[in-house]
Design a protein around this motif. Structure first.
Motif, PDB file in Angstrom:
ATOM      1  N   HIS A 276       0.795  -1.225   0.000  1.00  0.00           N
ATOM      2  CA  HIS A 276       0.000   0.000   0.000  1.00  0.00           C
ATOM      3  C   HIS A 276       0.831   1.280   0.000  1.00  0.00           C
ATOM      4  CE1 HIS A 276      -3.150  -2.834   0.661  1.00  0.00           C
ATOM      5  NE2 HIS A 276      -2.765  -3.104   1.895  1.00  0.00           N
ATOM      6  N   ARG A 277       2.117   1.205   0.283  1.00  0.00           N
ATOM      7  CA  ARG A 277       2.925   2.431   0.342  1.00  0.00           C
ATOM      8  C   ARG A 277       3.857   2.598  -0.857  1.00  0.00           C
ATOM      9  NH1 ARG A 277       3.966   3.339   6.874  1.00  0.00           N
ATOM     10  NH2 ARG A 277       1.853   2.672   7.456  1.00  0.00           N
ATOM     11  N   THR A 278       4.195   1.518  -1.521  1.00  0.00           N
ATOM     12  CA  THR A 278       4.955   1.631  -2.764  1.00  0.00           C
ATOM     13  C   THR A 278       4.028   2.174  -3.844  1.00  0.00           C
ATOM     14  OG1 THR A 278       6.442  -0.188  -2.195  1.00  0.00           O
ATOM     15  CG2 THR A 278       6.231   0.363  -4.531  1.00  0.00           C
ATOM     16  N   VAL A 279       4.452   3.257  -4.494  1.00  0.00           N
ATOM     17  CA  VAL A 279       3.600   3.894  -5.502  1.00  0.00           C
ATOM     18  C   VAL A 279       4.118   3.695  -6.922  1.00  0.00           C
ATOM     19  CG1 VAL A 279       2.667   5.628  -3.932  1.00  0.00           C
ATOM     20  CG2 VAL A 279       4.779   6.124  -5.192  1.00  0.00           C
ATOM     21  N   TYR A 280       5.328   3.167  -7.053  1.00  0.00           N
ATOM     22  CA  TYR A 280       5.885   2.887  -8.378  1.00  0.00           C
ATOM     23  C   TYR A 280       6.825   1.704  -8.256  1.00  0.00           C
ATOM     24  CZ  TYR A 280       9.024   3.155 -12.388  1.00  0.00           C
ATOM     25  OH  TYR A 280       9.773   2.839 -13.493  1.00  0.00           O
ATOM     26  N   ALA A 281       6.731   0.787  -9.212  1.00  0.00           N
ATOM     27  CA  ALA A 281       7.625  -0.370  -9.229  1.00  0.00           C
ATOM     28  C   ALA A 281       8.204  -0.515 -10.626  1.00  0.00           C
ATOM     29  CB  ALA A 281       6.875  -1.637  -8.824  1.00  0.00           C
ATOM     30  N   GLY A 282       9.501  -0.273 -10.756  1.00  0.00           N
ATOM     31  CA  GLY A 282      10.164  -0.377 -12.046  1.00  0.00           C
ATOM     32  C   GLY A 282      11.322  -1.348 -11.996  1.00  0.00           C
ATOM     33  N   SER A 283      12.008  -1.474 -13.110  1.00  0.00           N
ATOM     34  CA  SER A 283      13.107  -2.428 -13.208  1.00  0.00           C
ATOM     35  C   SER A 283      14.366  -1.944 -12.499  1.00  0.00           C
ATOM     36  CB  SER A 283      13.430  -2.700 -14.680  1.00  0.00           C
ATOM     37  OG  SER A 283      13.815  -1.493 -15.334  1.00  0.00           O
ATOM     38  N   GLN A 284      14.459  -0.634 -12.234  1.00  0.00           N
ATOM     39  CA  GLN A 284      15.659  -0.093 -11.600  1.00  0.00           C
ATOM     40  C   GLN A 284      15.449   0.305 -10.145  1.00  0.00           C
ATOM     41  OE1 GLN A 284      17.038   3.094 -14.135  1.00  0.00           O
ATOM     42  NE2 GLN A 284      17.994   1.672 -15.558  1.00  0.00           N
ATOM     43  N   CYS A 285      14.198   0.554  -9.766  1.00  0.00           N
ATOM     44  CA  CYS A 285      13.922   0.965  -8.394  1.00  0.00           C
ATOM     45  C   CYS A 285      12.427   0.875  -8.131  1.00  0.00           C
ATOM     46  CB  CYS A 285      14.395   2.406  -8.141  1.00  0.00           C
ATOM     47  SG  CYS A 285      13.372   3.657  -8.978  1.00  0.00           S
ATOM     48  N   THR A 286      12.067   0.999  -6.874  1.00  0.00           N
ATOM     49  CA  THR A 286      10.682   1.254  -6.504  1.00  0.00           C
ATOM     50  C   THR A 286      10.651   2.568  -5.734  1.00  0.00           C
ATOM     51  OG1 THR A 286      10.799   0.037  -4.410  1.00  0.00           O
ATOM     52  CG2 THR A 286      10.141  -1.206  -6.368  1.00  0.00           C
ATOM     53  N   LEU A 287       9.489   3.213  -5.732  1.00  0.00           N
ATOM     54  CA  LEU A 287       9.306   4.470  -5.013  1.00  0.00           C
ATOM     55  C   LEU A 287       8.189   4.293  -4.003  1.00  0.00           C
ATOM     56  CD1 LEU A 287       9.515   6.996  -8.000  1.00  0.00           C
ATOM     57  CD2 LEU A 287      11.332   6.393  -6.385  1.00  0.00           C
ATOM     58  N   ARG A 288       8.431   4.780  -2.803  1.00  0.00           N
ATOM     59  CA  ARG A 288       7.507   4.575  -1.695  1.00  0.00           C
ATOM     60  C   ARG A 288       7.242   5.900  -0.996  1.00  0.00           C
ATOM     61  NH1 ARG A 288       9.650   3.051   3.662  1.00  0.00           N
ATOM     62  NH2 ARG A 288      11.585   2.590   2.529  1.00  0.00           N
ATOM     63  N   ILE A 289       6.036   6.063  -0.467  1.00  0.00           N
ATOM     64  CA  ILE A 289       5.720   7.197   0.401  1.00  0.00           C
ATOM     65  C   ILE A 289       5.551   6.660   1.812  1.00  0.00           C
ATOM     66  CG2 ILE A 289       4.002   8.945   0.965  1.00  0.00           C
ATOM     67  CD1 ILE A 289       3.562   9.353  -1.987  1.00  0.00           C
ATOM     68  N   ASP A 290       6.365   7.187   2.723  1.00  0.00           N
ATOM     69  CA  ASP A 290       6.391   6.649   4.080  1.00  0.00           C
ATOM     70  C   ASP A 290       7.027   7.679   5.006  1.00  0.00           C
ATOM     71  OD1 ASP A 290       6.104   4.763   6.140  1.00  0.00           O
ATOM     72  OD2 ASP A 290       6.861   3.130   4.887  1.00  0.00           O
ATOM     73  N   LYS A 291       6.966   7.411   6.288  1.00  0.00           N
ATOM     74  CA  LYS A 291       7.575   8.311   7.270  1.00  0.00           C
ATOM     75  C   LYS A 291       9.052   8.010   7.472  1.00  0.00           C
ATOM     76  CE  LYS A 291       7.211   9.878  12.079  1.00  0.00           C
ATOM     77  NZ  LYS A 291       6.435   9.792  13.347  1.00  0.00           N
ATOM     78  N   ASP A 292       9.383   6.743   7.602  1.00  0.00           N
ATOM     79  CA  ASP A 292      10.748   6.349   7.938  1.00  0.00           C
ATOM     80  C   ASP A 292      11.478   5.839   6.703  1.00  0.00           C
ATOM     81  OD1 ASP A 292      10.357   6.893  10.709  1.00  0.00           O
ATOM     82  OD2 ASP A 292       9.247   5.001  10.866  1.00  0.00           O
ATOM     83  N   SER A 293      12.598   6.467   6.394  1.00  0.00           N
ATOM     84  CA  SER A 293      13.362   6.095   5.202  1.00  0.00           C
ATOM     85  C   SER A 293      14.597   5.267   5.520  1.00  0.00           C
ATOM     86  CB  SER A 293      13.785   7.355   4.446  1.00  0.00           C
ATOM     87  OG  SER A 293      14.542   8.217   5.286  1.00  0.00           O
ATOM     88  N   GLY A 294      14.973   5.188   6.808  1.00  0.00           N
ATOM     89  CA  GLY A 294      16.192   4.464   7.140  1.00  0.00           C
ATOM     90  C   GLY A 294      17.378   5.087   6.437  1.00  0.00           C
ATOM     91  N   ASP A 295      18.175   4.258   5.756  1.00  0.00           N
ATOM     92  CA  ASP A 295      19.340   4.780   5.037  1.00  0.00           C
ATOM     93  C   ASP A 295      19.071   4.940   3.546  1.00  0.00           C
ATOM     94  OD1 ASP A 295      19.180   2.131   4.323  1.00  0.00           O
ATOM     95  OD2 ASP A 295      21.271   1.641   4.762  1.00  0.00           O
ATOM     96  N   ARG A 296      17.796   4.874   3.148  1.00  0.00           N
ATOM     97  CA  ARG A 296      17.444   4.995   1.740  1.00  0.00           C
ATOM     98  C   ARG A 296      17.378   6.467   1.319  1.00  0.00           C
ATOM     99  NH1 ARG A 296      19.053   1.383  -0.791  1.00  0.00           N
ATOM    100  NH2 ARG A 296      17.820   2.214  -2.519  1.00  0.00           N
ATOM    101  N   PRO A 297      17.689   6.785   0.052  1.00  0.00           N
ATOM    102  CA  PRO A 297      17.523   8.163  -0.433  1.00  0.00           C
ATOM    103  C   PRO A 297      16.069   8.600  -0.284  1.00  0.00           C
ATOM    104  CG  PRO A 297      18.743   6.827  -2.019  1.00  0.00           C
ATOM    105  CD  PRO A 297      18.222   5.882  -0.987  1.00  0.00           C
ATOM    106  N   ALA A 298      15.873   9.830   0.186  1.00  0.00           N
ATOM    107  CA  ALA A 298      14.509  10.288   0.457  1.00  0.00           C
ATOM    108  C   ALA A 298      14.449  11.807   0.436  1.00  0.00           C
ATOM    109  CB  ALA A 298      14.034   9.761   1.815  1.00  0.00           C
ATOM    110  N   SER A 299      13.245  12.318   0.247  1.00  0.00           N
ATOM    111  CA  SER A 299      13.005  13.758   0.373  1.00  0.00           C
ATOM    112  C   SER A 299      11.605  13.962   0.926  1.00  0.00           C
ATOM    113  CB  SER A 299      13.151  14.467  -0.977  1.00  0.00           C
ATOM    114  OG  SER A 299      12.200  13.996  -1.909  1.00  0.00           O
ATOM    115  N   ARG A 300      11.450  14.993   1.747  1.00  0.00           N
ATOM    116  CA  ARG A 300      10.154  15.264   2.355  1.00  0.00           C
ATOM    117  C   ARG A 300       9.157  15.767   1.316  1.00  0.00           C
ATOM    118  NH1 ARG A 300       9.739  15.101   7.737  1.00  0.00           N
ATOM    119  NH2 ARG A 300      11.658  15.014   8.983  1.00  0.00           N
ATOM    120  N   LEU A 301       7.880  15.411   1.537  1.00  0.00           N
ATOM    121  CA  LEU A 301       6.833  15.875   0.640  1.00  0.00           C
ATOM    122  C   LEU A 301       6.472  17.334   0.896  1.00  0.00           C
ATOM    123  CD1 LEU A 301       6.645  12.823   0.109  1.00  0.00           C
ATOM    124  CD2 LEU A 301       4.155  13.052   0.124  1.00  0.00           C
ATOM    125  N   GLY A 302       6.698  17.809   2.114  1.00  0.00           N
ATOM    126  CA  GLY A 302       6.363  19.190   2.441  1.00  0.00           C
ATOM    127  C   GLY A 302       5.316  19.258   3.535  1.00  0.00           C
TER     128      GLY A 302
END
Length: 237
Positions: free
Chosen positions: A156-182
């Protein structure tokens, strides 16, 4: 969460929510999404207020492609309806989420006839991700766009799934690249994409990734950008 994936079926016919049927092929649809998740997801891709037609002579529910500029109209409507029924009839919420990530039928439709480059598929996935965060107490201002490895799906939180990466909207990013929505929802895709700590595309060396990255820096609407990312990969990989 099942109802989230069925809540905007009326948009495939270009109908308003007020005039929409409560069922589609006997399946309950077009229910209200709680906690304001639908409205917030809409603001990620469309301006607030009274909508205005942004593309003349295209007042249909079929999406316009940013790759080709052409309508995604499918002449085989019976095949499309059958595929939509199969998609909506899934009974397990996590399987439903995975099915939407892999879908290529609902992606033919826009989330508003006034904004034909938007994507109903990705609007729905954005609604799902926001609702799943809201229902555990996360506020919009807490949320981040997070880059995960390909194949790494968070229900329910992954919003894109591709061959090179997936993109997720969540609160905790751990050590993954991330940026705040605002602090509040707005058409902030380009801003969020530009603030990622590390990009999932090779814009420094690959000419196609350079083009993809440059265009993703120009798109504000989230559902449009996510659909463009999917379409670009399909066209050029």
């Amino acid at each position: 969460m099942i109802a989230v994936y069925r809540h905007d079926v009326h948009k495939m016919n270009g109908n308003s929510h007020a005039s929409a049927s409560k069922t589609f092929a006997g399946i309950p649809v077009n229910e209200i999404v709680p906690l304001g998740a639908d409205g917030d997801a809409s603001l990620l891709s469309r301006p607030s207020g009274q909508p205005e037609q942004t593309v003349e002579n295209h007042k249909t529910p079929y999406r316009l492609s940013l790759i080709t500029g052409e309508s995604q109209y499918n002449h085989n409507q019976s095949t499309s309806n059958s595929a939509v029924c199969d998609l909506l009839n899934v009974g397990d919420p996590e399987i439903m989420h995975q099915a939407w990530l892999e879908d290529n039928i609902v992606s033919m439709f826009n989330e508003s006839v006034y904004y034909p480059y938007t994507s109903l598929k990705y609007h729905t996935l954005l609604v799902s991700s926001l609702l799943d965060n809201y229902r555990v107490g996360h506020d919009f201002a807490d949320l981040r766009l997070i880059v995960d490895p390909a194949g790494d799906i968070t229900p329910h939180r992954t919003v894109y799934a591709g061959s090179q990466c997936t993109l997720r909207i969540d609160k905790d990013s751990g050590d993954r690249p991330a940026s705040r929505l605002g602090s509040q929802p707005w058409r902030s895709w380009a801003s969020a994409w530009g603030r990622l700590g590390a990009h999932p595309v090779d814009a420094a060396h690959d000419k196609y990734d350079m083009l993809l990255d440059a265009n993703l820096h120009r798109i504000g609407a989230w559902s449009t950008a996510l659909q463009y990312l999917e379409d670009f990969r399909e066209a050029f990989e």
